[in-house]
Design a protein around this motif. Structure first.
Motif, PDB file in Angstrom:
ATOM      1  N   ILE A 142      12.352   4.893   5.980  1.00  0.00           N
ATOM      2  CA  ILE A 142      12.169   5.672   6.469  1.00  0.00           C
ATOM      3  C   ILE A 142      10.099   5.923   6.775  1.00  0.00           C
ATOM      4  O   ILE A 142       9.662   5.998   7.976  1.00  0.00           O
ATOM      5  CB  ILE A 142      12.441   6.980   6.911  1.00  0.00           C
ATOM      6  N   LEU A 143       9.936   6.397   5.898  1.00  0.00           N
ATOM      7  CA  LEU A 143       8.851   6.315   5.868  1.00  0.00           C
ATOM      8  C   LEU A 143       7.893   4.586   6.560  1.00  0.00           C
ATOM      9  O   LEU A 143       6.528   4.746   6.750  1.00  0.00           O
ATOM     10  CB  LEU A 143       8.556   6.159   4.311  1.00  0.00           C
ATOM     11  N   LEU A 144       7.658   3.756   5.778  1.00  0.00           N
ATOM     12  CA  LEU A 144       7.649   2.688   6.727  1.00  0.00           C
ATOM     13  C   LEU A 144       7.931   2.996   8.040  1.00  0.00           C
ATOM     14  O   LEU A 144       7.146   2.683   9.055  1.00  0.00           O
ATOM     15  CB  LEU A 144       8.159   1.475   6.272  1.00  0.00           C
ATOM     16  N   VAL A 170       3.055   0.532  19.082  1.00  0.00           N
ATOM     17  CA  VAL A 170       4.211   0.613  18.611  1.00  0.00           C
ATOM     18  C   VAL A 170       5.071   1.368  18.899  1.00  0.00           C
ATOM     19  O   VAL A 170       4.939   2.763  18.586  1.00  0.00           O
ATOM     20  CB  VAL A 170       4.544  -0.134  17.401  1.00  0.00           C
ATOM     21  N   TYR A 171       6.546   1.301  19.570  1.00  0.00           N
ATOM     22  CA  TYR A 171       7.210   2.351  19.799  1.00  0.00           C
ATOM     23  C   TYR A 171       8.649   2.186  18.836  1.00  0.00           C
ATOM     24  O   TYR A 171       9.073   3.306  19.238  1.00  0.00           O
ATOM     25  CB  TYR A 171       7.782   2.392  22.182  1.00  0.00           C
ATOM     26  N   THR A 172       8.289   1.404  18.204  1.00  0.00           N
ATOM     27  CA  THR A 172       9.843   1.505  17.630  1.00  0.00           C
ATOM     28  C   THR A 172      10.012   0.592  16.116  1.00  0.00           C
ATOM     29  O   THR A 172       8.988  -0.122  16.263  1.00  0.00           O
ATOM     30  CB  THR A 172      11.563   1.094  18.288  1.00  0.00           C
ATOM     31  N   ALA A 173      10.252   0.612  15.202  1.00  0.00           N
ATOM     32  CA  ALA A 173       9.869  -0.390  14.182  1.00  0.00           C
ATOM     33  C   ALA A 173      12.141   0.011  13.797  1.00  0.00           C
ATOM     34  O   ALA A 173      12.455   0.756  13.410  1.00  0.00           O
ATOM     35  CB  ALA A 173       8.979   0.824  13.064  1.00  0.00           C
ATOM     36  N   ILE A 174      11.593  -1.679  13.749  1.00  0.00           N
ATOM     37  CA  ILE A 174      13.281  -1.601  12.244  1.00  0.00           C
ATOM     38  C   ILE A 174      13.029  -1.627  11.118  1.00  0.00           C
ATOM     39  O   ILE A 174      12.279  -2.535  11.242  1.00  0.00           O
ATOM     40  CB  ILE A 174      13.776  -1.666  13.425  1.00  0.00           C
ATOM     41  N   VAL A 175      13.290  -1.586   9.729  1.00  0.00           N
ATOM     42  CA  VAL A 175      12.776  -1.723   8.209  1.00  0.00           C
ATOM     43  C   VAL A 175      13.991  -1.945   7.447  1.00  0.00           C
ATOM     44  O   VAL A 175      14.644  -0.564   7.837  1.00  0.00           O
ATOM     45  CB  VAL A 175      11.787  -0.969   8.201  1.00  0.00           C
ATOM     46  N   LYS A 176      14.492  -3.139   7.526  1.00  0.00           N
ATOM     47  CA  LYS A 176      16.081  -2.773   6.241  1.00  0.00           C
ATOM     48  C   LYS A 176      15.441  -3.321   5.095  1.00  0.00           C
ATOM     49  O   LYS A 176      14.008  -4.592   4.814  1.00  0.00           O
ATOM     50  CB  LYS A 176      16.740  -4.389   7.001  1.00  0.00           C
ATOM     51  N   ILE A 177      16.162  -2.769   4.111  1.00  0.00           N
ATOM     52  CA  ILE A 177      15.453  -3.020   3.098  1.00  0.00           C
ATOM     53  C   ILE A 177      17.010  -3.140   1.681  1.00  0.00           C
ATOM     54  O   ILE A 177      18.109  -2.735   2.233  1.00  0.00           O
ATOM     55  CB  ILE A 177      14.933  -1.361   2.481  1.00  0.00           C
ATOM     56  N   VAL A 178      17.253  -4.464   1.357  1.00  0.00           N
ATOM     57  CA  VAL A 178      17.915  -4.801   0.141  1.00  0.00           C
ATOM     58  C   VAL A 178      17.250  -4.491  -1.287  1.00  0.00           C
ATOM     59  O   VAL A 178      16.431  -5.066  -1.636  1.00  0.00           O
ATOM     60  CB  VAL A 178      18.270  -5.826   0.370  1.00  0.00           C
ATOM     61  N   VAL A 228       0.514  -1.034  -0.224  1.00  0.00           N
ATOM     62  CA  VAL A 228      -0.131  -0.536   0.430  1.00  0.00           C
ATOM     63  C   VAL A 228       0.325   1.537  -0.325  1.00  0.00           C
ATOM     64  O   VAL A 228       0.948   1.934  -0.645  1.00  0.00           O
ATOM     65  CB  VAL A 228      -1.123   0.414   1.039  1.00  0.00           C
ATOM     66  N   LYS A 229       1.797   1.266   1.164  1.00  0.00           N
ATOM     67  CA  LYS A 229       2.482   2.826   0.588  1.00  0.00           C
ATOM     68  C   LYS A 229       3.529   2.148   0.103  1.00  0.00           C
ATOM     69  O   LYS A 229       3.829   3.848  -0.601  1.00  0.00           O
ATOM     70  CB  LYS A 229       3.192   2.559   2.322  1.00  0.00           C
ATOM     71  N   ALA A 230       3.964   1.647  -0.492  1.00  0.00           N
ATOM     72  CA  ALA A 230       5.217   1.947  -2.415  1.00  0.00           C
ATOM     73  C   ALA A 230       3.847   2.147  -3.776  1.00  0.00           C
ATOM     74  O   ALA A 230       4.487   3.099  -3.880  1.00  0.00           O
ATOM     75  CB  ALA A 230       4.628   0.749  -2.587  1.00  0.00           C
ATOM     76  N   LYS A 231       2.239   2.102  -3.205  1.00  0.00           N
ATOM     77  CA  LYS A 231       1.621   2.309  -4.078  1.00  0.00           C
ATOM     78  C   LYS A 231       1.556   4.334  -4.029  1.00  0.00           C
ATOM     79  O   LYS A 231       1.060   4.196  -5.337  1.00  0.00           O
ATOM     80  CB  LYS A 231       0.033   1.400  -4.017  1.00  0.00           C
ATOM     81  N   GLU A 232       1.480   4.371  -2.452  1.00  0.00           N
ATOM     82  CA  GLU A 232       0.956   5.276  -2.192  1.00  0.00           C
ATOM     83  C   GLU A 232       2.305   6.906  -2.829  1.00  0.00           C
ATOM     84  O   GLU A 232       1.937   7.693  -2.849  1.00  0.00           O
ATOM     85  CB  GLU A 232       1.068   5.962  -0.646  1.00  0.00           C
TER      86      GLU A 232
END
Length: 312
Positions: free
Chosen positions: A91-93, A104-112, A75-79
């Motif tokens: 960062i957006l996610l 939720v107090y912390t989100a860790i997002v890793k992308i390759v 959804v966020k990729a589409k937006e």
């Protein structure tokens, strides 16, 4: 965050791994040509949240389902109507998960990011044609509900090789040492690099479009240029350790918004080939020209370099 439970300490997180998403953006110029831009990302999400009842009371009312996390990526990729970097998407996610869900107090997002590159046909960049390159672009954003940010970018699989201007001398020699000293050898490696930015909040990230993509390409260029040296003369490498340090130092000297960098550089060996037999003493005599390429076993060299004020 650890919780005390009946004399035990519980630390927990949950998320969704290996979410693959491709995104195409299309832009039109004044001539009506439509150029396509493509990214392919593998996204890993990990949430730190207050969902203790799901562990101790079979109560899942505070759990964000991992399938929901997967759907959120699409959804966020589409937006995202404008092209953005892997770092910006991470960062957006992170902002979404920490703001949309109170627990939720912390989100860790890793992308390759898979290295799709635009092809050229008859010397012209193709509008919608791509080929798969080699090294991968990595990004990790740790976003807290307060907006505090830890942002890291990196490279995986940057293969570099030079056929001369490398040696290895003066190392410890003992009864186990068989390696000869040399001032002339092949130097090959596959660089894994990660660097931490000095930005400490989501709001402090530069607003320039694709700024972090540009920074990634610039860091990659500095790493390669430092490894190889000038085009005509090159630069001598006394060891992989020495070259690694010079590469890390060059990045920190060039880019003031990078606070630390870690490099892993295996020494991938090209072994001199000498062949002989009882009847022919010199079938092949090595003269800096015939090698046996091998990557097992290989030397393992890694180090990190940071500024004194870095929180690495």
């Amino acid at each position: 965050m650890a919780k005390e439970l009946d004399g035990f300490k519980l630390e927990q997180r949950h998320g969704k791994a290996r979410v693959r998403v491709g995104r195409v953006w299309r832009s039109s110029d004044q001539g009506g040509n439509r150029r396509h831009f493509l990214v392919e990302w593998k996204v890993n999400i990990s949430l730190l949240s207050n969902c203790l009842p799901s562990y101790v009371r079979d109560d899942n009312s505070d759990i964000v389902a991992t399938d929901t996390m997967k759907n959120t990526v699409y959804v966020k990729a589409k937006e995202c109507q404008e092209q953005l970097s892997a770092e910006e998407f991470a960062i957006l996610l992170g902002k979404h998960f920490t703001s949309f869900y109170p627990q939720v107090y912390t989100a860790i997002v890793k992308i390759v990011e898979k290295p799709w590159e635009r092809v050229s046909v008859n010397g012209q960049p193709h509008e919608h044609g791509f080929k798969l390159g080699s090294e991968k672009h990595t990004a990790e954003a740790i976003v807290q509900k307060s907006g505090i940010l830890q942002l890291t970018s990196g490279i995986e699989g940057l293969a570099l090789l030079k056929t001369t201007q490398s040696g290895f001398e003066g190392f410890i020699r003992d009864k186990y040492t068989a390696l000869p000293e040399t001032r002339e050898r092949m130097l090959a490696t596959e660089v894994t690099a990660s660097w931490r930015y000095s930005y400490d909040s989501v709001s402090s990230i530069p607003k320039k479009p694709l700024y972090l993509n540009e920074r990634y390409l610039n860091v990659k260029q500095v790493l390669a240029e430092t490894f190889f040296g000038p085009p005509k003369s090159g630069v001598y490498s006394a060891s992989v350790q020495s070259t690694l340090f010079q590469m890390a130092k060059a990045v920190l000297s060039r880019f003031t918004d990078i606070s630390s960098i870690q490099l892993k550089m295996p020494n991938i060996h090209f072994l001199p080939v000498n062949l002989s037999s009882k009847d022919n003493g010199e079938i092949v005599k090595f003269n800096d020209d015939v090698y046996l390429p091998t990557d097992e076993p290989h030397g393992s060299i890694e180090a990190s370099l940071s500024r004194f004020w870095s929180k690495m």
